[in-house]
Design a protein around this motif. Structure first.
Motif, PDB file in Angstrom:
ATOM      1  N   SER A  85      -4.695  27.028  17.613  1.00 54.12           N
ATOM      2  CA  SER A  85      -4.256  28.450  18.448  1.00 54.12           C
ATOM      3  C   SER A  85      -4.963  29.604  18.123  1.00 54.12           C
ATOM      4  CB  SER A  85      -2.930  28.536  18.810  1.00 54.12           C
ATOM      5  OG  SER A  85      -2.246  28.452  17.400  1.00 54.12           O
ATOM      6  N   ASP A  86      -5.427  29.492  16.650  1.00 57.24           N
ATOM      7  CA  ASP A  86      -6.144  30.845  16.368  1.00 57.24           C
ATOM      8  C   ASP A  86      -7.446  31.043  17.189  1.00 57.24           C
ATOM      9  OD1 ASP A  86      -4.341  31.567  14.342  1.00 57.24           O
ATOM     10  OD2 ASP A  86      -5.403  30.405  12.688  1.00 57.24           O
ATOM     11  N   LEU A  89      -6.228  31.954  20.675  1.00 54.95           N
ATOM     12  CA  LEU A  89      -5.789  33.474  20.636  1.00 54.95           C
ATOM     13  C   LEU A  89      -6.992  34.399  20.462  1.00 54.95           C
ATOM     14  CD1 LEU A  89      -2.561  33.093  18.338  1.00 54.95           C
ATOM     15  CD2 LEU A  89      -2.475  33.957  20.767  1.00 54.95           C
ATOM     16  N   ALA A 150       4.766  37.079  19.683  1.00 55.69           N
ATOM     17  CA  ALA A 150       5.010  35.556  19.017  1.00 55.69           C
ATOM     18  C   ALA A 150       6.436  35.206  19.272  1.00 55.69           C
ATOM     19  CB  ALA A 150       4.359  35.595  17.768  1.00 55.69           C
ATOM     20  N   ASP A 180       2.747  33.797  22.290  1.00 61.63           N
ATOM     21  CA  ASP A 180       2.102  32.875  21.176  1.00 61.63           C
ATOM     22  C   ASP A 180       3.299  31.963  20.725  1.00 61.63           C
ATOM     23  OD1 ASP A 180       1.373  31.573  19.148  1.00 61.63           O
ATOM     24  OD2 ASP A 180       0.851  33.520  17.951  1.00 61.63           O
ATOM     25  N   THR A 206       0.318  25.147  19.956  1.00 61.58           N
ATOM     26  CA  THR A 206      -0.592  24.381  18.968  1.00 61.58           C
ATOM     27  C   THR A 206       0.000  22.951  18.717  1.00 61.58           C
ATOM     28  OG1 THR A 206      -1.393  24.656  16.612  1.00 61.58           O
ATOM     29  CG2 THR A 206       1.001  25.227  17.128  1.00 61.58           C
ATOM     30  N   SER A 208      -0.446  22.198  15.303  1.00 62.33           N
ATOM     31  CA  SER A 208      -0.356  22.293  14.143  1.00 62.33           C
ATOM     32  C   SER A 208       1.028  22.421  13.520  1.00 62.33           C
ATOM     33  CB  SER A 208      -0.960  23.454  13.546  1.00 62.33           C
ATOM     34  OG  SER A 208      -2.279  23.905  14.025  1.00 62.33           O
ATOM     35  N   LYS A 209       2.046  22.538  14.263  1.00 66.53           N
ATOM     36  CA  LYS A 209       3.442  22.545  13.697  1.00 66.53           C
ATOM     37  C   LYS A 209       4.347  21.284  14.007  1.00 66.53           C
ATOM     38  CE  LYS A 209       1.813  26.573  12.483  1.00 66.53           C
ATOM     39  NZ  LYS A 209       1.550  26.899  11.286  1.00 66.53           N
ATOM     40  N   ARG A 217      -6.762  20.871  14.269  1.00 67.05           N
ATOM     41  CA  ARG A 217      -7.264  21.999  14.670  1.00 67.05           C
ATOM     42  C   ARG A 217      -7.291  21.724  16.182  1.00 67.05           C
ATOM     43  NH1 ARG A 217      -5.193  24.570  12.868  1.00 67.05           N
ATOM     44  NH2 ARG A 217      -6.419  26.479  13.154  1.00 67.05           N
TER      45      ARG A 217
HETATM   46  N1  PMP Z   1       0.203  31.739  15.814  1.00 63.20           N
HETATM   47  C1  PMP Z   1       1.332  31.942  14.922  1.00 63.20           C
HETATM   48  C2  PMP Z   1       2.246  32.967  15.257  1.00 63.20           C
HETATM   49  C3  PMP Z   1       1.366  31.214  13.600  1.00 63.20           C
HETATM   50  O1  PMP Z   1       2.058  31.487  12.788  1.00 63.20           O
HETATM   51  C4  PMP Z   1      -0.007  30.351  13.582  1.00 63.20           C
HETATM   52  C5  PMP Z   1       0.083  29.643  12.263  1.00 63.20           C
HETATM   53  N2  PMP Z   1      -0.680  30.418  11.185  1.00 63.20           N
HETATM   54  C6  PMP Z   1      -0.615  30.366  14.423  1.00 63.20           C
HETATM   55  C7  PMP Z   1      -0.742  30.892  15.564  1.00 63.20           C
HETATM   56  C8  PMP Z   1      -2.107  29.313  14.192  1.00 63.20           C
HETATM   57  O2  PMP Z   1      -1.796  28.261  14.273  1.00 63.20           O
HETATM   58  P1  PMP Z   1      -2.942  27.219  14.309  1.00 63.20           P
HETATM   59  O3  PMP Z   1      -4.346  27.826  14.415  1.00 63.20           O
HETATM   60  O4  PMP Z   1      -3.076  26.237  13.341  1.00 63.20           O
HETATM   61  O5  PMP Z   1      -2.636  26.558  15.703  1.00 63.20           O
END
Ligand code: PMP
Length: 354
Positions: A85-86, A89, A150, A180, A206, A208-209, A217
């Protein structure tokens, strides 16, 4: 100074949490999921034929877009996929925040937002969260060039009810509002359900969580088709082939396995509730967490010294030495065993101080 030196785009970069790799460490510092991804993801990796890597991946990421659209009950043209998501975003900031008016986001939030503003020269104003780390929604009723929230917030873990988010979206129909939702699976209702009602809303999530795939990624944005097309136009103007072949196939399997995803979320929430109880007994206070981490402050011992003590014992949590939150620790929820080890060390350190 040489001419080219003046022409370099300078920026103060985002600093990610450290990625130590020590034997027997307890790693609770970057909000990763302690459980493995869905079994289907492992199968993809085992069966991957290296020959497929000769070819470029599908630039439209169609399989994964379709799978996500199906899961979230959207059309395929309402989903955009990127490299975490970085990446999504960063692309969204570049695509949507091109006004001379400042964009708005809270003073305490994901510390990547000011970095993208700096990188892309986006003016910004950061209204303060209240003393309980909640948004004062009236702060978002002024002229702006866009808004990013967020929800749940990082690093505070605070979840705002969807009605608060909806009011902000409703009152700012001339601006794009990015929500976010990296941690929303551990909280409550997602703003995804508002997408077909507000054409100024972009929701970013994302893998990632809750889907345990930080290392792969994958991130995604959802919104109306015009906004998704705008994101794709910018993406295709930088790099057509963002997601690699493996990530596309693995991502599809992760989305398909709904039962595993839900069960993983349940386990984290159970351990989080138990951990909150333990932290309270040890003299910590914290806002109620809507995330896979707790943002905690001790009544007498400075966060920095707890952080350092834990670190010297191979237990990693996150500490931010910045105003308003420099007496807090952000503790990711690990497995029950990991949390027990954390509490064993915390108890020793805190009791020695009494
Ligand atoms: N948004 C928030 C609020 C986050 O804490 C994070 C994790 N560092 C991300 C986006 C990005 O996560 P990722 O790029 O792993 O999807």
């Amino acid at each position: 100074m040489r001419q080219w030196e003046k022409n370099i785009r300078t920026v103060v970069p985002y600093v990610p949490g450290e990625q130590p790799n020590h034997k027997d460490m307890v790693k609770l510092n970057t909000n990763e999921n302690p459980y493995p991804p869905a079994p289907g993801v492992k199968k993809v990796l085992e069966n991957m034929d290296a020959d497929i890597l000769r070819l470029y991946p599908d630039p439209t990421i169609k399989r994964l877009v379709q799978e996500l659209a199906h899961y979230y009950k959207l059309e395929d043209d309402q989903v955009f996929v990127g490299v975490g998501s970085d990446d999504v975003l960063a692309t969204a900031f570049l695509t949507f925040f091109n006004s001379d008016k400042p964009i708005l986001f809270p003073d305490i939030t994901y510390s990547f937002y000011p970095v993208w503003c700096d990188l892309y020269r986006i003016p910004n104003v950061r209204p303060a969260l209240d003393d309980n780390f909640h948004i004062s929604k009236e702060d978002y009723n002024k002229e702006n060039g866009g808004i990013v929230i967020a929800n749940p917030n990082a690093p505070t873990s605070v979840y705002e009810e969807l009605s608060v988010i909806e009011d902000i979206i409703k009152n700012n129909q001339e601006s794009i509002v990015i929500v976010d939702e990296a941690y929303v699976d551990f909280a409550g209702a997602s703003a995804v359900e508002l997408i077909n009602r507000y054409d100024n809303l972009v929701v970013v999530q994302t893998f990632s969580k809750a889907r345990s795939m930080a290392g792969m990624r994958i991130g995604y944005a959802m919104g109306n088709a015009a906004l998704i097309k705008a994101l794709n136009d910018v993406k295709y103007s930088i790099n057509s082939y963002t997601l690699n072949q493996t990530a596309i196939y693995a991502g599809v399997e992760a989305v398909k396995d709904v039962a595993y995803y839900k069960e993983g979320i349940r386990k984290i929430i159970t351990t989080r509730d138990w951990s909150e109880q333990r932290l309270m007994e040890l003299g910590f206070s914290f806002p109620k967490s809507g995330a896979n981490f707790i943002f905690a402050s001790h009544k007498s011992i400075p966060a920095k010294s707890i952080f350092e003590y834990l670190r010297s014992n191979n237990i990693y949590v996150r500490y931010f030495n910045v105003p308003r939150i420099d007496n807090y620790l952000r503790i990711t929820i690990g497995t029950e065993e990991e949390m027990k080890r954390l509490f064993t060390f915390l108890k020793v350190f805190i009791e020695a101080d009494q």
